[in-house]
Write a protein that holds these residues in place. Sequence first.
Motif, PDB file in Angstrom:
ATOM      1  N   MET A 338       0.950  -1.179  -0.119  1.00  0.00           N
ATOM      2  CA  MET A 338      -0.110  -0.070  -0.088  1.00  0.00           C
ATOM      3  C   MET A 338       0.886   1.376   0.019  1.00  0.00           C
ATOM      4  O   MET A 338       0.659   2.157   0.686  1.00  0.00           O
ATOM      5  CB  MET A 338      -0.845   0.019   1.019  1.00  0.00           C
ATOM      6  CG  MET A 338      -2.227  -0.874   1.261  1.00  0.00           C
ATOM      7  SD  MET A 338      -3.387  -0.301  -0.444  1.00  0.00           S
ATOM      8  CE  MET A 338      -4.454  -1.920  -0.170  1.00  0.00           C
ATOM      9  N   VAL A 339       1.725   1.296  -0.614  1.00  0.00           N
ATOM     10  CA  VAL A 339       2.618   2.408  -1.170  1.00  0.00           C
ATOM     11  C   VAL A 339       2.175   3.346  -2.228  1.00  0.00           C
ATOM     12  O   VAL A 339       1.944   2.809  -3.342  1.00  0.00           O
ATOM     13  CB  VAL A 339       4.150   2.172  -1.356  1.00  0.00           C
ATOM     14  CG1 VAL A 339       4.880   3.388  -1.615  1.00  0.00           C
ATOM     15  CG2 VAL A 339       4.726   1.442  -0.103  1.00  0.00           C
ATOM     16  N   ALA A 340       1.686   4.557  -1.967  1.00  0.00           N
ATOM     17  CA  ALA A 340       1.148   5.583  -2.991  1.00  0.00           C
ATOM     18  C   ALA A 340       2.088   6.073  -3.732  1.00  0.00           C
ATOM     19  O   ALA A 340       3.185   6.185  -3.277  1.00  0.00           O
ATOM     20  CB  ALA A 340       0.364   6.480  -2.118  1.00  0.00           C
ATOM     21  N   SER A 341       1.572   6.183  -5.095  1.00  0.00           N
ATOM     22  CA  SER A 341       2.692   7.114  -6.026  1.00  0.00           C
ATOM     23  C   SER A 341       1.839   8.085  -6.880  1.00  0.00           C
ATOM     24  O   SER A 341       0.582   8.014  -6.914  1.00  0.00           O
ATOM     25  CB  SER A 341       3.100   5.964  -6.854  1.00  0.00           C
ATOM     26  OG  SER A 341       2.023   5.223  -7.784  1.00  0.00           O
ATOM     27  N   VAL A 349      -1.628  12.113 -11.768  1.00  0.00           N
ATOM     28  CA  VAL A 349      -2.118  10.736 -11.544  1.00  0.00           C
ATOM     29  C   VAL A 349      -1.629  10.608  -9.750  1.00  0.00           C
ATOM     30  O   VAL A 349      -0.759  10.972  -9.589  1.00  0.00           O
ATOM     31  CB  VAL A 349      -1.596   9.423 -12.240  1.00  0.00           C
ATOM     32  CG1 VAL A 349      -2.115   8.093 -11.599  1.00  0.00           C
ATOM     33  CG2 VAL A 349      -2.094   9.831 -13.552  1.00  0.00           C
ATOM     34  N   GLY A 350      -2.631  10.065  -9.098  1.00  0.00           N
ATOM     35  CA  GLY A 350      -2.566   9.525  -7.883  1.00  0.00           C
ATOM     36  C   GLY A 350      -2.939   8.182  -7.787  1.00  0.00           C
ATOM     37  O   GLY A 350      -4.076   7.917  -7.994  1.00  0.00           O
ATOM     38  N   SER A 351      -2.189   7.225  -6.998  1.00  0.00           N
ATOM     39  CA  SER A 351      -2.614   5.928  -7.218  1.00  0.00           C
ATOM     40  C   SER A 351      -2.109   5.061  -5.748  1.00  0.00           C
ATOM     41  O   SER A 351      -0.888   5.389  -5.444  1.00  0.00           O
ATOM     42  CB  SER A 351      -2.009   5.217  -8.392  1.00  0.00           C
ATOM     43  OG  SER A 351      -2.438   3.786  -8.455  1.00  0.00           O
ATOM     44  N   VAL A 352      -3.003   4.430  -5.359  1.00  0.00           N
ATOM     45  CA  VAL A 352      -2.354   3.640  -4.175  1.00  0.00           C
ATOM     46  C   VAL A 352      -3.258   2.231  -4.366  1.00  0.00           C
ATOM     47  O   VAL A 352      -4.484   2.101  -4.543  1.00  0.00           O
ATOM     48  CB  VAL A 352      -2.798   4.176  -2.767  1.00  0.00           C
ATOM     49  CG1 VAL A 352      -4.208   4.352  -2.643  1.00  0.00           C
ATOM     50  CG2 VAL A 352      -2.071   3.254  -1.872  1.00  0.00           C
ATOM     51  N   GLY A 403      -7.802  -0.723  -3.822  1.00  0.00           N
ATOM     52  CA  GLY A 403      -7.158   0.223  -4.810  1.00  0.00           C
ATOM     53  C   GLY A 403      -7.939   1.521  -4.739  1.00  0.00           C
ATOM     54  O   GLY A 403      -9.350   1.546  -4.942  1.00  0.00           O
ATOM     55  N   CYS A 404      -7.091   2.559  -4.837  1.00  0.00           N
ATOM     56  CA  CYS A 404      -7.902   3.918  -4.940  1.00  0.00           C
ATOM     57  C   CYS A 404      -6.852   4.723  -6.272  1.00  0.00           C
ATOM     58  O   CYS A 404      -5.747   4.403  -5.932  1.00  0.00           O
ATOM     59  CB  CYS A 404      -7.911   4.850  -3.877  1.00  0.00           C
ATOM     60  SG  CYS A 404      -8.684   6.562  -3.998  1.00  0.00           S
ATOM     61  N   HIS A 405      -7.683   5.146  -7.350  1.00  0.00           N
ATOM     62  CA  HIS A 405      -6.922   5.696  -8.455  1.00  0.00           C
ATOM     63  C   HIS A 405      -7.545   7.139  -8.887  1.00  0.00           C
ATOM     64  O   HIS A 405      -8.882   7.139  -8.670  1.00  0.00           O
ATOM     65  CB  HIS A 405      -6.782   4.947  -9.752  1.00  0.00           C
ATOM     66  CG  HIS A 405      -6.574   3.449  -9.190  1.00  0.00           C
ATOM     67  ND1 HIS A 405      -5.174   2.923  -8.927  1.00  0.00           N
ATOM     68  CD2 HIS A 405      -7.260   2.296  -8.777  1.00  0.00           C
ATOM     69  CE1 HIS A 405      -5.212   1.892  -8.723  1.00  0.00           C
ATOM     70  NE2 HIS A 405      -6.122   1.415  -8.587  1.00  0.00           N
ATOM     71  N   VAL A 406      -6.831   7.942  -8.884  1.00  0.00           N
ATOM     72  CA  VAL A 406      -7.231   9.730  -8.979  1.00  0.00           C
ATOM     73  C   VAL A 406      -6.686  10.226 -10.178  1.00  0.00           C
ATOM     74  O   VAL A 406      -5.223  10.267 -10.223  1.00  0.00           O
ATOM     75  CB  VAL A 406      -7.366  10.472  -7.852  1.00  0.00           C
ATOM     76  CG1 VAL A 406      -7.755  11.672  -8.306  1.00  0.00           C
ATOM     77  CG2 VAL A 406      -8.025   9.922  -6.851  1.00  0.00           C
ATOM     78  N   VAL A 407      -7.208  10.790 -11.261  1.00  0.00           N
ATOM     79  CA  VAL A 407      -6.436  11.494 -12.335  1.00  0.00           C
ATOM     80  C   VAL A 407      -7.169  12.727 -12.373  1.00  0.00           C
ATOM     81  O   VAL A 407      -8.587  12.716 -12.461  1.00  0.00           O
ATOM     82  CB  VAL A 407      -6.487  10.725 -13.746  1.00  0.00           C
ATOM     83  CG1 VAL A 407      -5.795  11.834 -14.757  1.00  0.00           C
ATOM     84  CG2 VAL A 407      -6.143   9.422 -13.624  1.00  0.00           C
ATOM     85  N   GLY A 408      -6.423  13.910 -12.341  1.00  0.00           N
ATOM     86  CA  GLY A 408      -7.304  15.332 -11.920  1.00  0.00           C
ATOM     87  C   GLY A 408      -6.285  16.071 -11.381  1.00  0.00           C
ATOM     88  O   GLY A 408      -5.433  15.947 -10.821  1.00  0.00           O
TER      89      GLY A 408
END
Length: 461
Positions: A338-341, A349-352, A403-408
């Motif tokens: 669970m290391v976010a990037s 982009v933000g993803s974990v 998982g959580c993924h964000v673009v914006g």
Amino acid sequence: MADYDYDLFVIGAGSGGVRASRLAAMTGAKVAVAEEHRVGGTCVIRGCVPKKFMVYASEYARHFETARGYGWDVPEPAFDWPRFLMAKDNEIARLSGIYVRNLQNAGVELVHGRARLKDRHTVEVDGHGTVTAAKILVATGGAPWMPRELPGIEHAITSNEAFHLEQLPKRIVIAGGGYIALEFAGIFNGLGVDTTVVHRGPNVLRGFDDDIRSHVAEEMEAQGVKIRLGTQIAGIEKTAEGLVATCADGHALEADVVMFALGRAPYADDLGLEAAGVARSETGAVKVDAYSRTSVDNIWAVGDVTDRINLTPVAIREGAAFAQTEFYGNPTTFDHDMVASAVFTQPPVGSVGLSEADARRAHGGKIDIYLARFRPMKETFYGGQQRALIKLVVEQEGERILGCHVVGPDAPEIIQMAAIALKMGVTKPQWDATCAVHPTLAEELVTMREKHAPPALGQVA
């Protein structure tokens, strides 16, 4: 116990090596660190930090456009590349100086020169002779990989050189589809450079969620970046007008600069690892256990040279865990789960956590997807077309968010907070019980109630 010159000798003064050496020295241990370039490593000198400054600079083109939509009378702007470079270099020098002072204040001896292991306790540093150490830590990081056999490769640059171009090119071709390639594509495109990305794969950002990959590619193309998939650069020719990059499919691309961003490799060659008996993987990475110990019991390695998770904060945490274990009597490992990037593309982009595909494989397909695509409030006001994407991957049994993924806009800022919740094992009902902050983009994360149905076979999402 044998007498040694140092209790700890660290090879590499990047983020991981600096953290480990400082913490060790603060116990009273005699510590030295060798660095062949500038203190600060890839992140501070030729990576995350200067790249983020370039992202900031390139975003202003869009900011000016947005300002007009909000009623501001903005004259036609002009970008001064040399002035930006000077300011960027001054700030990097300041940050590197802080790293040096922090080492000195902790009592660490800094040695400038390339270091090589002669045996398990002996290190030779160019221009400084040999020293011995009870413990040795390898923290040399990684370096850009180049296909050296490619015809004309001598005319290409890597991300290292992209930070120091004497003048801003009019046209650039970037080989690669990973985060470095796409971040620089956004940078140069935002600065007005005709930008083309060439990637041999079927889509960009391999390793990320497929919806994220396609969304980023579509948004970047909408902003003017040309993305050519399914091919690769087969050769580069220098001409009177500049460079010509010929693709494997026969297409020729004219450019002033050709940049290769095909990934990074562990910076582990010519370090004397073999002489000390340190084992390496097929990719050249230093093999380590959960405590970052190598195959030699007095030698450790942290950061990108181990090719675990190649992120600066990970290297720092690995370096700190090493110091806690070996100098504080507190056995510590770093949990790589669970290391976010963040990817500072445009949009970012933000993803974990797990992608949808990885979650389906891990949980036998028993997952639920929550997905939203929309134009943020800031865009709708003035007719902007940039879209955001938010996606949650949820385990059906127990409803844990995988998982959580964000673009914006502000996705990297948002994902840091989301990572805390996922690290703690948050469930979808707990997530939904959180009241939204309005009006924000992030509120969409806690207002998605409808499960997203995947397209039927033969249909396009």
